[in-house]
Design a protein around this motif. Structure first.
Motif, PDB file in Angstrom:
ATOM      1  N   UNK A  42      50.229   5.251   2.688  1.00  0.00           N
ATOM      2  CA  UNK A  42      51.579   5.395   2.109  1.00  0.00           C
ATOM      3  C   UNK A  42      52.341   6.517   2.806  1.00  0.00           C
ATOM      4  N   UNK A  43      51.658   7.611   3.097  1.00  0.00           N
ATOM      5  CA  UNK A  43      52.312   8.712   3.812  1.00  0.00           C
ATOM      6  C   UNK A  43      52.709   8.289   5.221  1.00  0.00           C
ATOM      7  N   UNK A  44      51.857   7.536   5.899  1.00  0.00           N
ATOM      8  CA  UNK A  44      52.199   7.035   7.239  1.00  0.00           C
ATOM      9  C   UNK A  44      53.398   6.089   7.181  1.00  0.00           C
ATOM     10  N   UNK A  45      53.416   5.228   6.186  1.00  0.00           N
ATOM     11  CA  UNK A  45      54.542   4.304   6.037  1.00  0.00           C
ATOM     12  C   UNK A  45      55.860   5.044   5.855  1.00  0.00           C
ATOM     13  N   UNK A  46      55.805   6.183   5.211  1.00  0.00           N
ATOM     14  CA  UNK A  46      57.007   6.998   5.028  1.00  0.00           C
ATOM     15  C   UNK A  46      57.531   7.589   6.324  1.00  0.00           C
ATOM     16  N   UNK A  47      56.707   7.604   7.367  1.00  0.00           N
ATOM     17  CA  UNK A  47      57.096   8.175   8.656  1.00  0.00           C
ATOM     18  C   UNK A  47      57.557   7.130   9.669  1.00  0.00           C
ATOM     19  N   UNK A  48      57.368   5.856   9.357  1.00  0.00           N
ATOM     20  CA  UNK A  48      57.761   4.832  10.330  1.00  0.00           C
ATOM     21  C   UNK A  48      59.282   4.703  10.364  1.00  0.00           C
ATOM     22  N   UNK A  49      59.786   4.324  11.500  1.00  0.00           N
ATOM     23  CA  UNK A  49      61.229   4.143  11.642  1.00  0.00           C
ATOM     24  C   UNK A  49      61.630   2.764  11.121  1.00  0.00           C
ATOM     25  N   UNK A  50      62.900   2.604  10.804  1.00  0.00           N
ATOM     26  CA  UNK A  50      63.396   1.357  10.238  1.00  0.00           C
ATOM     27  C   UNK A  50      63.268   0.172  11.196  1.00  0.00           C
ATOM     28  N   UNK A  51      63.251   0.443  12.501  1.00  0.00           N
ATOM     29  CA  UNK A  51      63.158  -0.659  13.456  1.00  0.00           C
ATOM     30  C   UNK A  51      61.718  -1.127  13.694  1.00  0.00           C
ATOM     31  N   UNK A  52      60.757  -0.460  13.077  1.00  0.00           N
ATOM     32  CA  UNK A  52      59.359  -0.854  13.222  1.00  0.00           C
ATOM     33  C   UNK A  52      58.946  -1.764  12.062  1.00  0.00           C
ATOM     34  N   UNK A  53      58.176  -2.774  12.385  1.00  0.00           N
ATOM     35  CA  UNK A  53      57.610  -3.660  11.362  1.00  0.00           C
ATOM     36  C   UNK A  53      56.089  -3.535  11.455  1.00  0.00           C
ATOM     37  N   UNK A  54      55.486  -3.090  10.373  1.00  0.00           N
ATOM     38  CA  UNK A  54      54.033  -2.898  10.342  1.00  0.00           C
ATOM     39  C   UNK A  54      53.388  -3.949   9.455  1.00  0.00           C
ATOM     40  N   UNK A  55      52.190  -4.349   9.853  1.00  0.00           N
ATOM     41  CA  UNK A  55      51.349  -5.205   9.020  1.00  0.00           C
ATOM     42  C   UNK A  55      50.206  -4.336   8.508  1.00  0.00           C
ATOM     43  N   UNK A  56      49.953  -4.418   7.225  1.00  0.00           N
ATOM     44  CA  UNK A  56      48.881  -3.632   6.611  1.00  0.00           C
ATOM     45  C   UNK A  56      47.880  -4.619   6.023  1.00  0.00           C
ATOM     46  N   UNK A  57      46.630  -4.502   6.464  1.00  0.00           N
ATOM     47  CA  UNK A  57      45.562  -5.349   5.935  1.00  0.00           C
ATOM     48  C   UNK A  57      44.717  -4.483   5.011  1.00  0.00           C
ATOM     49  N   UNK A  58      44.674  -4.877   3.754  1.00  0.00           N
ATOM     50  CA  UNK A  58      43.929  -4.138   2.733  1.00  0.00           C
ATOM     51  C   UNK A  58      42.742  -4.987   2.298  1.00  0.00           C
ATOM     52  N   UNK A  59      41.564  -4.416   2.363  1.00  0.00           N
ATOM     53  CA  UNK A  59      40.359  -5.106   1.909  1.00  0.00           C
ATOM     54  C   UNK A  59      39.838  -4.447   0.648  1.00  0.00           C
ATOM     55  N   UNK A  60      39.854  -5.211  -0.427  1.00  0.00           N
ATOM     56  CA  UNK A  60      39.293  -4.766  -1.706  1.00  0.00           C
ATOM     57  C   UNK A  60      38.028  -5.556  -1.949  1.00  0.00           C
TER      58      UNK A  60
END
Length: 163
Positions: A22-40
């Motif tokens: 969540x902290x890293x996501x707060x640092x990404x720029x608006x022009x970046x699109x990230x995919x997050x894979x969460x394994x529960x």
């Protein structure tokens, strides 16, 4: 063709992986699109829901009900190939289950030529590091030994002696 950087953020249960993402996501720029894979490991992805509620969340892929390094391995590979095929992403962050190993996850990322594995991060709860049960746990020890970068979490909870 530019490769998509992949960050694996591992760590034992409760070590702070989701908070770090969540902290890293707060640092990404608006022009970046990230995919997050969460394994529960369980059937409900609490971490995925928590990340989705972040105002900066990218696209979250939940893999629940098994570990991506063994029983849910096929679903993990399918998600990786879908992310590459979509071509919209500038970064992939993978949060394996707190009980998962990172060897298989790293190997699977390496099978896809369009991906570039970044140094593997392991979150370590500083409050649990001296716990004898944790020190004897092979999964815990393996996660730390396989990481290229170790980040201690919960440092604010450590009692500091008077100076």
């Amino acid at each position: 063709m530019k490769k998509i950087p992949v960050n694996i953020i591992s760590g034992f249960l409760g070590s702070g992986k989701t908070t770090a993402i969540i902290q890293l996501l707060g640092q990404k720029t608006d022009d970046e699109q990230w995919a997050i894979i969460i394994n529960e490991f369980g059937k409900i992805s609490i971490d995925g829901q928590t990340i989705r509620s972040s105002s900066h969340a990218g696209t979250v892929y939940d893999i629940s009900g098994g570990c991506i390094c063994c029983s849910a391995r096929g679903y993990f590979y399918e998600n990786l190939t879908k992310i590459v095929r979509d071509g919209n992403y500038s970064r992939i962050i993978i949060e394996p289950s707190g009980l998962g190993g990172i060897d298989t996850v790293s190997e699977m990322v390496g099978l896809i030529p369009q991906l570039s594995l970044m140094p593997v991060i392991c979150m370590v709860d500083i409050m649990a590091i001296e716990n004898p049960r944790m020190q004897m746990n092979m999964i815990y020890k393996n996660q730390i030994s396989k990481a290229e970068l170790i980040i201690f979490s919960k440092c604010d909870l450590v009692n500091r002696p008077e100076q």
